[in-house]
Design a protein around this motif. Structure first.
Motif, PDB file in Angstrom:
ATOM      1  N   ASP A 231     -42.510 100.076  -7.788  1.00 41.50           N
ATOM      2  CA  ASP A 231     -43.003  98.707  -7.896  1.00 41.50           C
ATOM      3  C   ASP A 231     -44.153  98.658  -8.901  1.00 41.50           C
ATOM      4  O   ASP A 231     -44.837  99.658  -9.156  1.00 41.50           O
ATOM      5  CB  ASP A 231     -43.493  98.203  -6.540  1.00 41.50           C
ATOM      6  N   ILE A 232     -44.360  97.454  -9.463  1.00 39.96           N
ATOM      7  CA  ILE A 232     -45.366  97.288 -10.506  1.00 39.96           C
ATOM      8  C   ILE A 232     -46.418  96.294 -10.016  1.00 39.96           C
ATOM      9  O   ILE A 232     -46.086  95.272  -9.409  1.00 39.96           O
ATOM     10  CB  ILE A 232     -44.712  96.778 -11.807  1.00 39.96           C
ATOM     11  N   TYR A 233     -47.684  96.610 -10.308  1.00 38.35           N
ATOM     12  CA  TYR A 233     -48.799  95.776  -9.863  1.00 38.35           C
ATOM     13  C   TYR A 233     -49.629  95.346 -11.079  1.00 38.35           C
ATOM     14  O   TYR A 233     -50.671  95.936 -11.374  1.00 38.35           O
ATOM     15  CB  TYR A 233     -49.684  96.544  -8.879  1.00 38.35           C
TER      16      TYR A 233
ATOM     17  N   GLN B 221     -38.777  93.574 -26.261  1.00 34.58           N
ATOM     18  CA  GLN B 221     -37.836  92.454 -26.362  1.00 34.58           C
ATOM     19  C   GLN B 221     -36.443  92.800 -25.840  1.00 34.58           C
ATOM     20  O   GLN B 221     -35.473  92.104 -26.146  1.00 34.58           O
ATOM     21  CB  GLN B 221     -37.745  91.962 -27.816  1.00 34.58           C
ATOM     22  N   GLN B 222     -36.348  93.846 -25.030  1.00 39.03           N
ATOM     23  CA  GLN B 222     -35.091  94.216 -24.384  1.00 39.03           C
ATOM     24  C   GLN B 222     -35.214  93.974 -22.884  1.00 39.03           C
ATOM     25  O   GLN B 222     -36.189  94.417 -22.256  1.00 39.03           O
ATOM     26  CB  GLN B 222     -34.761  95.692 -24.636  1.00 39.03           C
ATOM     27  N   VAL B 223     -34.231  93.287 -22.307  1.00 35.43           N
ATOM     28  CA  VAL B 223     -34.268  93.003 -20.876  1.00 35.43           C
ATOM     29  C   VAL B 223     -34.068  94.297 -20.090  1.00 35.43           C
ATOM     30  O   VAL B 223     -33.129  95.060 -20.347  1.00 35.43           O
ATOM     31  CB  VAL B 223     -33.181  91.975 -20.506  1.00 35.43           C
ATOM     32  N   LEU B 224     -34.966  94.544 -19.126  1.00 35.66           N
ATOM     33  CA  LEU B 224     -34.886  95.748 -18.287  1.00 35.66           C
ATOM     34  C   LEU B 224     -34.243  95.472 -16.938  1.00 35.66           C
ATOM     35  O   LEU B 224     -33.725  96.381 -16.299  1.00 35.66           O
ATOM     36  CB  LEU B 224     -36.288  96.337 -18.056  1.00 35.66           C
ATOM     37  N   GLY B 225     -34.317  94.225 -16.492  1.00 38.49           N
ATOM     38  CA  GLY B 225     -33.758  93.907 -15.190  1.00 38.49           C
ATOM     39  C   GLY B 225     -34.284  92.586 -14.673  1.00 38.49           C
ATOM     40  O   GLY B 225     -35.090  91.907 -15.335  1.00 38.49           O
ATOM     41  N   LEU B 226     -33.802  92.222 -13.503  1.00 37.87           N
ATOM     42  CA  LEU B 226     -34.239  91.013 -12.819  1.00 37.87           C
ATOM     43  C   LEU B 226     -34.958  91.444 -11.553  1.00 37.87           C
ATOM     44  O   LEU B 226     -34.408  92.195 -10.739  1.00 37.87           O
ATOM     45  CB  LEU B 226     -33.033  90.137 -12.474  1.00 37.87           C
ATOM     46  N   ALA B 227     -36.192  90.987 -11.388  1.00 36.66           N
ATOM     47  CA  ALA B 227     -37.007  91.442 -10.266  1.00 36.66           C
ATOM     48  C   ALA B 227     -37.547  90.262  -9.472  1.00 36.66           C
ATOM     49  O   ALA B 227     -37.684  89.149  -9.986  1.00 36.66           O
ATOM     50  CB  ALA B 227     -38.161  92.307 -10.764  1.00 36.66           C
TER      51      ALA B 227
ATOM     52  N   GLN C   5     -48.563  89.691  -5.553  1.00 36.46           N
ATOM     53  CA  GLN C   5     -48.897  90.161  -6.910  1.00 36.46           C
ATOM     54  C   GLN C   5     -48.180  91.469  -7.232  1.00 36.46           C
ATOM     55  O   GLN C   5     -48.666  92.281  -8.019  1.00 36.46           O
ATOM     56  CB  GLN C   5     -50.404  90.345  -7.052  1.00 36.46           C
ATOM     57  N   ARG C   6     -46.999  91.629  -6.648  1.00 33.08           N
ATOM     58  CA  ARG C   6     -46.227  92.856  -6.831  1.00 33.08           C
ATOM     59  C   ARG C   6     -44.850  92.522  -7.385  1.00 33.08           C
ATOM     60  O   ARG C   6     -44.185  91.593  -6.928  1.00 33.08           O
ATOM     61  CB  ARG C   6     -46.090  93.592  -5.493  1.00 33.08           C
ATOM     62  N   ILE C   7     -44.426  93.270  -8.406  1.00 29.52           N
ATOM     63  CA  ILE C   7     -43.057  93.155  -8.917  1.00 29.52           C
ATOM     64  C   ILE C   7     -42.219  94.181  -8.178  1.00 29.52           C
ATOM     65  O   ILE C   7     -42.405  95.385  -8.346  1.00 29.52           O
ATOM     66  CB  ILE C   7     -43.003  93.399 -10.434  1.00 29.52           C
ATOM     67  N   LYS C   8     -41.320  93.696  -7.356  1.00 29.12           N
ATOM     68  CA  LYS C   8     -40.497  94.590  -6.543  1.00 29.12           C
ATOM     69  C   LYS C   8     -39.413  95.218  -7.407  1.00 29.12           C
ATOM     70  O   LYS C   8     -38.621  94.522  -8.046  1.00 29.12           O
ATOM     71  CB  LYS C   8     -39.868  93.808  -5.387  1.00 29.12           C
ATOM     72  N   ASN C   9     -39.367  96.539  -7.411  1.00 29.92           N
ATOM     73  CA  ASN C   9     -38.427  97.233  -8.293  1.00 29.92           C
ATOM     74  C   ASN C   9     -37.000  97.115  -7.768  1.00 29.92           C
ATOM     75  O   ASN C   9     -36.716  97.455  -6.620  1.00 29.92           O
ATOM     76  CB  ASN C   9     -38.810  98.715  -8.422  1.00 29.92           C
TER      77      ASN C   9
END
Length: 478
Positions: A431-433, A449-455, A460-464
Motif C-alpha cells: 500500500d502507498i501512503y 505517463q503509463q497506467v500501473l493499475g486501478l486502486a 489517506q492510503r492507496i490500497k494495492n
C-alpha cells in the motif's frame, strides 16, 4: 562486454564440431566461432512501440546508467551496456510497465523478415509463441490491428506467454495450446502469414546457456528435424496462397535448417518459392546463403546463432483430412447491445476505452473482450484464452480486471501520478501512503505517463490491487 552470464568453458561434442567444420571450412573463421562461443552474450532490449515511440523512449531513459547501441536489423532494438549492475534490466520501471522487452537481437530477425517490404498481414499465426518476444514484436508491427493466434505447446509456458502479452499491451491476440502439427488440418489456408520459430537443438544459444549441449547428439538432432518438418508442413497447409511463411531456429546445423526447408520444396515444388533475404538489412549479404536464407553464426555480429528462411506459398495444395476432435460448446455468448453500451460508458468513466476491433462477450458473471476477427474461427479450434478479461459483474456494478486496465486505460485528468518511490512500492505489492491529499473512491495510478493499475483510496492510503503473482521482490528502479 556486458555479460548476461558468467563465461564457462564449453566442451563441444565431437560430432557437432564436425558439422561446424563442414559449415565453416576456413580455419580462422572456425577458430573465431569456437572463441566467441566461450564469451558471454551481450544484453539487448526492444522498445515496445505499442506503448511508446523509440524517440520518446530514448528521451525518457536518457539519464539511465546504460549505453544503447542500435541493432541494424530492427529499428526498435538496442544492445545495452549497464554501467550500474545494482538494478537488473527486468527491474527497471520501463520493463515492468511494458515499454521494452528484453530480447536477443538475432531473435528479432524472423519478425523483421515477416514484415519485410510491403507485407501487411491481417491474420497471422505464431506457431511456437512462448515466452512472447516475437508475438509482442509482431503485435507492435501490426499496431494491434488484425489477429494473431499465438500457440504454445508446453502448458507451463502458456501462463508466461499471456503475462508478457498483457504487460506489453497486446490486444489483438488469442492463445491456443496445441501440438502445432494439428493446424494444417484444422485451419487450412486460413492465415495471411505464419511464423514458425521451431523448437530446435538450441546450438545458437550456447553463449547464454552453456548447458545447451548437455543432451546434444547427432541422433537427437535428426529426431528434432523430423518434428520440424512436420511442423513446417502443417504451417504450409494453414497458409493462404500468396502468404508468407517464416521458418526460423536458434540452431546452427544444416540438418535442422536448410535440409528441413528443402524437404518442403521437394514436397511442393510448384507451390512454394524462396524469397531471398540478402537485402533485409545492411550487412545481410555477409550471412545469406546461396539459397537466400540467413544463417547467422555468433561470430558474425557478436550475437546468438540463428537461421531464417522466408517462403512464399504460390498455389493451393491438396488439403489434409479434417481432424477428428470435437470442439465442444463455447462457454461465452455475445452481450446485448444495451449491456455493451452500459459497460462501455462505465469503463470510459475510469479511463478504459476500446474500438470496434474488439467485441464484448460474457461467461457467467465475467465480461471479456475478444478480437472481432477471431469469431469465424471459434467453431474450428479450441482456444486456451480468447482475448482478455475486462470485468466481473457483481451486485454493486463492475470490478475491472488488471490486465484490461494496463492494456486499455489511458491517463485522465483525475489519474494520480506516482513518484518513483511510490511506483516501486506499487510493484512490490505494498500500500502507498502519499503526503498529498487523495481523491475518494477508485482512481487510476500512473508513472512515466503509463497506467500501473486501478486502486481504491481508503482514508489517506492507496490500497494495492496489483495481482499477487506480479509483485516483485529485490532491488527495483530508483
Amino acid at each position: 562486454m556486458d555479460p548476461i552470464v558468467s563465461a564457462e568453458v564449453i566442451n563441444f561434442p565431437p560430432q557437432f564440431l564436425e558439422l561446424m567444420h563442414q559449415a565453416l571450412p576456413d580455419e580462422n573463421d572456425f577458430a573465431d566461432f569456437i572463441a566467441i562461443s566461450q564469451r558471454p552474450l551481450r544484453r539487448a532490449i526492444r522498445v515496445n512501440t505499442l506503448k511508446i515511440s523509440v524517440e520518446n523512449f530514448l528521451v525518457l531513459t536518457a539519464e539511465h546508467p546504460w549505453e544503447l547501441t542500435p541493432v541494424p536489423w530492427c529499428q526498435e532494438g538496442f544492445w545495452v551496456v549497464l554501467n550500474d549492475e545494482q538494478i537488473p534490466l527486468g527491474s527497471y520501471a520501463e520493463h515492468l510497465s511494458g515499454l521494452f522487452y528484453i530480447q536477443e537481437p538475432s531473435s528479432m530477425l524472423p519478425v523483421t523478415a515477416l514484415f519485410a517490404g510491403e507485407e501487411r498481414p491481417l491474420t497471422l499465426m505464431d506457431m511456437a509463441a512462448a515466452p512472447g518476444s516475437k508475438t509482442t514484436q509482431i503485435a507492435a508491427n501490426m499496431a494491434n490491428h488484425g489477429l494473431i493466434i499465438a500457440n504454445e505447446y508446453a502448458a507451463s509456458r502458456v501462463k508466461v506467454l499471456h503475462a508478457n502479452l498483457s504487460r506489453c499491451g497486446v490486444t489483438n491476440s488469442v492463445l491456443t495450446h496445441f501440438d502445432a502439427r494439428v493446424f494444417g488440418a484444422a485451419l487450412p489456408e486460413q492465415f495471411d502469414a505464419i511464423l514458425l520459430d521451431a523448437p530446435c537443438s538450441g546450438e545458437g544459444v550456447i553463449r547464454k546457456d552453456p548447458q545447451a549441449f548437455s543432451q546434444w547428439s547427432l541422433e537427437s538432432t535428426h529426431e528434432i528435424a523430423q518434428t520440424q518438418r512436420e511442423l513446417l508442413f502443417s504451417a504450409f497447409h494453414a497458409l493462404k496462397p500468396g502468404g508468407r511463411l517464416i521458418y526460423s531456429t536458434c540452431t546452427l546445423n544444416q540438418i535442422e535448417n536448410q535440409q528441413v526447408v528443402a524437404s518442403l520444396l521437394a514436397q511442393f515444388p510448384d507451390a512454394v518459392t524462396i524469397e531471398s533475404l540478402h537485402d533485409l538489412f545492411p550487412g545481410a549479404e555477409s550471412v545469406v546463403t546461396a539459397e537466400g536464407f540467413l544463417h547467422i553464426f555468433p561470430q558474425r555480429f557478436d550475437s546468438e546463432g540463428f537461421f531464417v528462411a522466408s517462403l512464399r506459398k504460390t498455389a493451393s495444395v491438396t488439403p489434409l483430412p479434417l481432424p477428428s476432435y470435437k470442439i465442444g460448446k463455447l462457454p461465452f455468448q455475445p452481450v446485448s447491445r444495451l449491456i455493451a453500451q452500459q459497460v462501455t460508458q462505465l469503463a470510459e468513466s475510469v479511463g478504459i476505452t476500446w474500438d470496434d476491433r474488439l467485441n464484448l462477450w460474457q461467461r457467467d458473471n465475467e465480461l471479456w473482450l475478444f478480437p472481432k476477427l477471431v469469431e469465424p474461427l471459434m467453431n474450428k479450434v479450441k482456444f486456451s484464452r480468447l482475448g482478455f478479461r475486462l470485468a466481473d459483474i457483481h451486485n454493486k456494478g463492475y470490478r475491472w480486471h488488471h490486465e484490461a486496465i494496463i492494456a486499455l486505460a489511458k491517463p485522465t485528468p483525475s489519474t494520480l501520478a506516482l513518484s518513483a518511490e511510490e511506483a516501486a512500492e506499487w510493484y512490490r505489492g505494498r500500500d502507498i501512503y502519499p503526503n498529498s491529499p487523495l481523491p475518494k473512491g477508485e482512481c487510476l495510478l500512473s508513472y512515466q505517463q503509463q497506467v500501473l493499475g486501478l486502486a481504491k483510496v481508503v482514508n489517506q492510503r492507496i490500497k494495492n490491487s496489483l495481482p499477487r503473482e506480479l509483485a516483485r521482490n529485490g532491488p527495483l528502479f530508483k
